[in-house]
Write an enzyme that holds these catalytic residues in place. Structure first.
Site, PDB file in Angstrom:
ATOM      1  CE  LYS A  94      41.089 -20.922 -17.195  1.00  0.00           C
ATOM      2  NZ  LYS A  94      40.146 -19.835 -17.516  1.00  0.00           N
ATOM      3  N   GLY A 191      27.959 -18.574 -33.560  1.00  0.00           N
ATOM      4  CA  GLY A 191      27.775 -19.284 -32.289  1.00  0.00           C
ATOM      5  C   GLY A 191      26.658 -18.669 -31.473  1.00  0.00           C
ATOM      6  N   GLY A 193      25.261 -19.966 -28.507  1.00  0.00           N
ATOM      7  CA  GLY A 193      25.175 -20.680 -27.235  1.00  0.00           C
ATOM      8  C   GLY A 193      24.853 -19.726 -26.099  1.00  0.00           C
TER       9      GLY A 193
HETATM   10  P1  NAD Z   1      28.625 -22.299 -25.646  1.00  0.00           P
HETATM   11  O1  NAD Z   1      29.276 -23.621 -25.720  1.00  0.00           O
HETATM   12  O2  NAD Z   1      27.393 -22.148 -24.802  1.00  0.00           O
HETATM   13  O3  NAD Z   1      28.265 -21.773 -27.114  1.00  0.00           O
HETATM   14  C1  NAD Z   1      29.072 -21.967 -28.237  1.00  0.00           C
HETATM   15  C2  NAD Z   1      28.135 -22.181 -29.414  1.00  0.00           C
HETATM   16  O4  NAD Z   1      28.905 -22.233 -30.603  1.00  0.00           O
HETATM   17  C3  NAD Z   1      27.343 -23.497 -29.332  1.00  0.00           C
HETATM   18  O5  NAD Z   1      25.968 -23.228 -29.519  1.00  0.00           O
HETATM   19  C4  NAD Z   1      27.928 -24.323 -30.478  1.00  0.00           C
HETATM   20  O6  NAD Z   1      26.979 -25.204 -31.067  1.00  0.00           O
HETATM   21  C5  NAD Z   1      28.363 -23.237 -31.443  1.00  0.00           C
HETATM   22  N1  NAD Z   1      29.364 -23.631 -32.424  1.00  0.00           N
HETATM   23  C6  NAD Z   1      30.371 -24.547 -32.292  1.00  0.00           C
HETATM   24  N2  NAD Z   1      31.090 -24.628 -33.439  1.00  0.00           N
HETATM   25  C7  NAD Z   1      30.511 -23.741 -34.302  1.00  0.00           C
HETATM   26  C8  NAD Z   1      30.792 -23.361 -35.643  1.00  0.00           C
HETATM   27  N3  NAD Z   1      31.783 -23.914 -36.327  1.00  0.00           N
HETATM   28  N4  NAD Z   1      30.028 -22.408 -36.211  1.00  0.00           N
HETATM   29  C9  NAD Z   1      28.997 -21.838 -35.536  1.00  0.00           C
HETATM   30  N5  NAD Z   1      28.680 -22.184 -34.263  1.00  0.00           N
HETATM   31  C10 NAD Z   1      29.424 -23.114 -33.666  1.00  0.00           C
HETATM   32  O7  NAD Z   1      29.760 -21.281 -25.151  1.00  0.00           O
HETATM   33  P2  NAD Z   1      29.555 -19.830 -24.549  1.00  0.00           P
HETATM   34  O8  NAD Z   1      29.547 -19.911 -23.058  1.00  0.00           O
HETATM   35  O9  NAD Z   1      28.450 -19.132 -25.263  1.00  0.00           O
HETATM   36  O10 NAD Z   1      30.947 -19.148 -24.938  1.00  0.00           O
HETATM   37  C11 NAD Z   1      31.251 -18.797 -26.280  1.00  0.00           C
HETATM   38  C12 NAD Z   1      32.690 -18.331 -26.369  1.00  0.00           C
HETATM   39  O11 NAD Z   1      32.889 -17.231 -25.487  1.00  0.00           O
HETATM   40  C13 NAD Z   1      33.722 -19.377 -25.918  1.00  0.00           C
HETATM   41  O12 NAD Z   1      34.905 -19.197 -26.677  1.00  0.00           O
HETATM   42  C14 NAD Z   1      33.983 -19.014 -24.473  1.00  0.00           C
HETATM   43  O13 NAD Z   1      35.272 -19.450 -24.044  1.00  0.00           O
HETATM   44  C15 NAD Z   1      33.912 -17.517 -24.536  1.00  0.00           C
HETATM   45  N6  NAD Z   1      33.551 -16.873 -23.267  1.00  0.00           N
HETATM   46  C16 NAD Z   1      32.393 -17.163 -22.644  1.00  0.00           C
HETATM   47  C17 NAD Z   1      32.059 -16.527 -21.449  1.00  0.00           C
HETATM   48  C18 NAD Z   1      30.755 -16.818 -20.735  1.00  0.00           C
HETATM   49  O14 NAD Z   1      30.367 -16.042 -19.849  1.00  0.00           O
HETATM   50  N7  NAD Z   1      30.027 -17.875 -21.090  1.00  0.00           N
HETATM   51  C19 NAD Z   1      32.926 -15.567 -20.894  1.00  0.00           C
HETATM   52  C20 NAD Z   1      34.115 -15.253 -21.578  1.00  0.00           C
HETATM   53  C21 NAD Z   1      34.413 -15.919 -22.766  1.00  0.00           C
END
Ligand code: NAD
Length: 366
Positions: A94, A191, A193
């Site tokens: 990392k 969440g 996202g």
């Molecule tokens: P993202 O930022 O696109 O989505 C996160 C969502 O959570 C956002 O819509 C945000 O508004 C919402 N959120 C924030 N605080 C909140 C709360 N208190 N209650 C409800 N919703 C809330 O992130 P992502 O890419 O969808 O990733 C989500 C999680 O998964 C993260 O922890 C990330 O590290 C992990 N992750 C993602 C991937 C990937 O491929 N994107 C891979 C492995 C792990």
């Protein structure tokens, strides 16, 4: 002979770093700087035992170098386990770039980062992470080929991550109920996202009933409209009565403050580092809640990246993604046999797999 500590040998100095590296098994930590651009970074390689260390570049306005180092060491170790458990031919690494993502001179900073990565000769391959984007990786690519996640290549890994989470949810239901069928199950998603949205779509298509929440009202409204999800307040989503709670927003959400309020039988989601501390795995176990360890459930994005950085076919990616089901079942089985929480079993069996793997001579890409 009594040891005589050199006056510099204290926490925060080079010898302190070496002690921390050997305590967690890190192979190499590189401090990199380019005064002209303001670039300051730490690249941590935890393991190249089964392949070059793979792990994204995080950009963050760390309060101290110590905090940046802690993050780099912790995250690179986590990548080793994630890759080994997912069966991808990589070790763990990392990078953390210590800078404010809002004000940094991105082209200059990421070119400097590319030179630092190039200096590792392929022992470390980087990609995107929090605070960095596929566009930033274009600048890294100007200086090194050891980078993935470019805008021109395979695109957003989030649907693959969501599919992997779905497989972990199915495996967890199979473990607690004897059936992986999602039809008629209630899943609470925290969440909506990149990952949460696609997970909602996939679970809806499989016949599940959704309860969901997001602090962003538009995202919540979209999932309500498209997939019929019942929207609840972000403060109470973890208390929703459901078969499964899927944390897909942020880390450290499972703690002594939230675990007693859970009303589900399974926790399985995409968020990284879901447990506030190791003891929270035992707390879930005590409540008879099956926890699919995060680094097993959310490995789909890493598996997807193998198309770009390991030349995998789409078919191999899909097959490995589906394998998250079997890996999750194996973790629950090991936890039952050993009488330990699933979070601990996941780390134990992954370490055993790593230790049994033949060591690569150079850590370079094969
Ligand atoms: P993202 O930022 O696109 O989505 C996160 C969502 O959570 C956002 O819509 C945000 O508004 C919402 N959120 C924030 N605080 C909140 C709360 N208190 N209650 C409800 N919703 C809330 O992130 P992502 O890419 O969808 O990733 C989500 C999680 O998964 C993260 O922890 C990330 O590290 C992990 N992750 C993602 C991937 C990937 O491929 N994107 C891979 C492995 C792990």
């Amino acid at each position: 002979m009594a040891s005589t500590a050199h006056p510099d040998a204290q926490e925060g100095t080079a010898s302190g770093v070496l002690a921390r590296m050997s305590a967690r098994g890190h192979e190499q930590v590189v401090f990199a700087s380019d005064p002209a651009s303001g670039y300051r970074a730490i690249v941590a390689i935890h393991s190249t035992r089964i392949g070059p260390a793979l792990g994204g570049t995080r950009m963050w306005a760390y309060a101290t170098e110590e905090a940046a180092l802690t993050d780099a060491l912790r995250l690179s170790e986590g990548m080793t386990y994630k890759a080994a458990a997912a069966g991808v031919p990589f070790g763990g690494g990392k990078s953390v770039v210590i800078a404010d993502p809002k004000t940094a001179d991105r082209p200059a900073v990421f070119r400097a980062h590319g030179r630092a990565v190039e200096g590792l000769g392929g022992r470390y391959i980087t990609s995107v992470d929090i605070g960095t984007s596929p566009d930033d990786m274009r600048y890294v690519r100007e200086e090194t080929t050891h980078v993935g996640g470019l805008p021109t290549t395979v695109g957003d890994p989030s649907p693959a991550t969501a599919r992997g989470v779905q497989r972990a949810i199915e495996a967890s239901l199979h473990h607690v109920r004897g059936s992986a069928d999602l039809a008629g199950r209630t899943i609470a998603i925290q969440g909506l996202g990149h990952v949460g949205y696609h997970l909602a779509r996939m679970l809806h298509d499989a016949g599940a009933r959704l309860i969901a929440s997001d602090t962003n009202d538009e995202r919540a409204a979209r999932v309500a409209k498209e997939f019929g999800a019942q929207i609840v307040a972000p403060e109470s989503i973890h208390t929703a009565k459901a078969d499964v709670f899927a944390p897909c927003a942020f880390g450290a959400g499972l703690s002594p403050a939230t675990i007693p309020a859970l009303r589900c039988e399974v926790v399985a989601g995409a968020a990284n580092n879901q447990l506030l501390s190791d003891a929270d795995g035992a707390l879930l176990e005590k409540r008879s809640i099956a926890y699919a360890p995060d680094f097993i459930a959310n490995a789909g994005g890493l598996i997807y990246l193998c198309q770009e950085v390991a030349g995998w076919t789409a078919e191999r990616v899909a097959r490995t993604l589906e394998g998250i089901f079997d890996t999750t079942v194996a973790v629950f089985d090991a936890a039952s046999k050993r009488g330990i929480p699933s979070s601990e079993a996941a780390v134990q069996i992954t370490r055993e797999r790593l230790n049994a793997a033949p060591r690569l001579a150079t850590g370079r890409p094969r």
